[in-house]
Design an enzyme around this catalytic site. Structure first.
Site, PDB file in Angstrom:
ATOM      1  CD  GLU A 184       4.982 -60.330   9.038  1.00  0.00           C
ATOM      2  OE1 GLU A 184       6.085 -60.725   9.450  1.00  0.00           O
ATOM      3  OE2 GLU A 184       3.898 -60.740   9.491  1.00  0.00           O
ATOM      4  CG  HIS A 203      20.325 -69.149  25.651  1.00  0.00           C
ATOM      5  ND1 HIS A 203      19.499 -70.172  25.243  1.00  0.00           N
ATOM      6  CD2 HIS A 203      21.090 -68.847  24.560  1.00  0.00           C
ATOM      7  CE1 HIS A 203      19.752 -70.472  23.983  1.00  0.00           C
ATOM      8  NE2 HIS A 203      20.723 -69.684  23.542  1.00  0.00           N
TER       9      HIS A 203
HETATM   10  C1  HEM Z   1      22.731 -76.203  22.789  1.00  0.00           C
HETATM   11  C2  HEM Z   1      23.106 -75.001  22.557  1.00  0.00           C
HETATM   12  C3  HEM Z   1      22.239 -73.883  22.063  1.00  0.00           C
HETATM   13  C4  HEM Z   1      21.058 -73.910  21.376  1.00  0.00           C
HETATM   14  C5  HEM Z   1      20.264 -75.128  20.902  1.00  0.00           C
HETATM   15  C6  HEM Z   1      20.658 -72.543  21.145  1.00  0.00           C
HETATM   16  C7  HEM Z   1      19.528 -72.137  20.464  1.00  0.00           C
HETATM   17  C8  HEM Z   1      19.166 -70.831  20.222  1.00  0.00           C
HETATM   18  C9  HEM Z   1      18.102 -70.416  19.356  1.00  0.00           C
HETATM   19  C10 HEM Z   1      17.225 -71.360  18.537  1.00  0.00           C
HETATM   20  C11 HEM Z   1      18.064 -69.052  19.382  1.00  0.00           C
HETATM   21  C12 HEM Z   1      17.223 -68.117  18.528  1.00  0.00           C
HETATM   22  C13 HEM Z   1      15.772 -68.202  18.633  1.00  0.00           C
HETATM   23  C14 HEM Z   1      15.136 -67.290  17.607  1.00  0.00           C
HETATM   24  O1  HEM Z   1      15.664 -67.097  16.517  1.00  0.00           O
HETATM   25  O2  HEM Z   1      14.089 -66.745  17.923  1.00  0.00           O
HETATM   26  C15 HEM Z   1      19.091 -68.597  20.277  1.00  0.00           C
HETATM   27  C16 HEM Z   1      19.356 -67.265  20.553  1.00  0.00           C
HETATM   28  C17 HEM Z   1      20.533 -66.837  21.100  1.00  0.00           C
HETATM   29  N1  HEM Z   1      21.542 -67.617  21.649  1.00  0.00           N
HETATM   30 FE1  HEM Z   1      21.584 -69.659  21.699  1.00  0.00          FE
HETATM   31  N2  HEM Z   1      21.612 -71.713  21.703  1.00  0.00           N
HETATM   32  C18 HEM Z   1      22.590 -72.490  22.266  1.00  0.00           C
HETATM   33  C19 HEM Z   1      23.729 -72.045  22.918  1.00  0.00           C
HETATM   34  C20 HEM Z   1      24.123 -70.733  23.046  1.00  0.00           C
HETATM   35  C21 HEM Z   1      25.345 -70.265  23.641  1.00  0.00           C
HETATM   36  C22 HEM Z   1      26.426 -71.156  24.266  1.00  0.00           C
HETATM   37  C23 HEM Z   1      25.344 -68.911  23.537  1.00  0.00           C
HETATM   38  C24 HEM Z   1      26.381 -67.902  23.956  1.00  0.00           C
HETATM   39  C25 HEM Z   1      27.000 -67.839  24.995  1.00  0.00           C
HETATM   40  C26 HEM Z   1      24.114 -68.507  22.877  1.00  0.00           C
HETATM   41  C27 HEM Z   1      23.767 -67.209  22.602  1.00  0.00           C
HETATM   42  C28 HEM Z   1      22.574 -66.815  22.019  1.00  0.00           C
HETATM   43  C29 HEM Z   1      22.236 -65.432  21.711  1.00  0.00           C
HETATM   44  C30 HEM Z   1      23.120 -64.219  21.939  1.00  0.00           C
HETATM   45  C31 HEM Z   1      20.954 -65.451  21.134  1.00  0.00           C
HETATM   46  C32 HEM Z   1      20.134 -64.237  20.645  1.00  0.00           C
HETATM   47  C33 HEM Z   1      20.236 -64.097  19.136  1.00  0.00           C
HETATM   48  C34 HEM Z   1      19.158 -63.168  18.603  1.00  0.00           C
HETATM   49  O3  HEM Z   1      18.818 -62.174  19.235  1.00  0.00           O
HETATM   50  O4  HEM Z   1      18.654 -63.481  17.523  1.00  0.00           O
HETATM   51  N3  HEM Z   1      23.398 -69.638  22.578  1.00  0.00           N
HETATM   52  N4  HEM Z   1      19.766 -69.701  20.771  1.00  0.00           N
END
Ligand code: HEM
Length: 342
Positions: A75, A250
């Site tokens: 942090e 999402h």
């Molecule tokens: C264009 C496609 C996508 C983009 C730009 C994207 C972007 C992001 C970003 C930036 C985060 C994290 C935010 C942070 O760190 O605070 C996130 C979290 C997450 N995304 Fe995606 N995502 C995409 C597609 C998907 C897909 C297809 C899945 C699964 C089916 C997915 C599953 C997740 C999950 C499980 C998290 C939580 C991770 C955590 O708790 O740190 N995402 N997404």
């Protein structure tokens, strides 16, 4: 522009801002957001203590958090780098104040906007800690970081053109800007997934539960944008149905982004305004991001995969902006307005 110092400072600030956003993701993913429960210091000091006796004493004093040396350091390192970025942006505004007299069309106002943004972002950093990881504040903090990175990229682009002796402005194409907006919204949705700890809610690939078992989605609670102030939000406070709703929205967002961007890239390449190599790079990033999204779901969000997914989200946004600049239409500034070139 004879003086290259503003461009050098803007370049440095841009890369440092990317680093701060990545470090912010790392801080959240490793559950280090409350590594220091106070602000700006850590347990009242500018360095995290490593003394075991003091740690034991602090754990008794702050029973609601997990006091750990590594969390405090993660942090604090995030705060040190963010502080360095703030100073750099202040220097950029100062240099800009002198330069604006000498250079026509110098983007001084833009340097002041970035300075304002970084001050507000610092305040959100403090609220993130003092409001115990309130999801809307943490998501706004991520959004602020991405806006600062994007604005610094634009400032750098303007300064680079000035350094090449070109004071004209460019206008980005509306369909590309819509694409950037959709991607931005999807990243913010990702922030909402992670700040509500909804990544674990749906282990199924096509449906939420494996085998298509029924899930009671609660969209209203999942998208209640003003959660109660007071509880500690580390680990999340929502019921399963609300988390499942966030996770599935999402995924739906990913589908919208994919369909829109594939159509957009195809049309830009067909019009001959975008190199097919650049379009393929973006398609590669998109495919990797979806792959890592699903890997997070299957392996229950390990830190390494969550960080790669966060970093790829940032990289995709930067690449989308670079496509917006590459396909922009040039404007020439003249005394009676602006004249379209191409
Ligand atoms: C264009 C496609 C996508 C983009 C730009 C994207 C972007 C992001 C970003 C930036 C985060 C994290 C935010 C942070 O760190 O605070 C996130 C979290 C997450 N995304 Fe995606 N995502 C995409 C597609 C998907 C897909 C297809 C899945 C699964 C089916 C997915 C599953 C997740 C999950 C499980 C998290 C939580 C991770 C955590 O708790 O740190 N995402 N997404």
């Amino acid at each position: 522009m004879a003086n290259n110092l503003p461009l050098k400072l803007a370049t440095l600030a841009f890369f440092l801002a990317c680093e701060v956003v990545l470090m912010g993701g790392f801080t959240r993913i490793t559950d280090s957001g409350l590594g220091c429960p106070d602000w700006p210091g850590c347990f009242g000091s500018m360095v995290m203590t490593t003394d075991t006796e003091t740690i034991t004493h602090l754990q008794e004093r702050y029973p609601e958090i997990h006091v750990a040396v590594h969390k405090g350091w993660i942090e604090m390192i995030h705060r040190y780098i963010a502080g360095g970025l703030g100073l750099l942006i202040l220097a950029l505004a100062f240099v800009g104040y002198r330069e604006k007299e000498k250079t026509a069309n110098y983007p001084y106002l833009l340097s002041l906007v970035v300075l304002g943004l970084v001050i507000v972002q610092g305040a959100f950093g403090a609220f993130t800690v003092t409001l115990k990881l309130l999801p809307n504040i943490v998501t706004l903090h991520l959004m602020g970081g991405l806006i600062i990175v994007s604005t610094l990229m634009y400032l750098r682009h303007r300064l680079k053109r000035l350094a090449l002796g070109d004071s004209s402005l460019v206008r980005m194409r509306t369909p590309v800007m819509i694409g950037v907006g959709l991607l931005f919204a999807q990243i913010i949705l990702g922030g909402w997934v992670s700040t509500n700890y909804a990544g674990w809610a749906c282990p199924g690939i096509l449906s939420c539960a494996p085998g298509g078992a029924e899930v009671n989605y609660d969209f209203q609670s999942g998208f209640h944008l003003f959660p109660e102030v007071g509880p500690n939000y580390e680990g999340g406070q929502l019921e399963h149905g609300a988390r499942a709703a966030i996770q599935m929205v999402h995924r739906a967002g990913a589908l919208v982004v994919t369909v829109y961007w594939l159509g957009l890239l195809w049309s830009l390449v067909k019009q001959g305004v975008l190199a097919s190599r650049k379009a393929m790079h973006f398609v590669g990033l998109l495919a990797a991001q979806i792959g890592f999204g699903y890997a997070n779901v299957v392996y229950a969000v390990p830190d390494s995969l969550a960080f790669i997914h966060h970093a790829l989200g940032v990289l995709m946004l930067l690449y989308a902006w670079s496509i917006a600049y590459a396909t922009a239409v040039e404007y020439e500034e003249v005394s009676y307005g602006s004249v379209k070139h191409a």
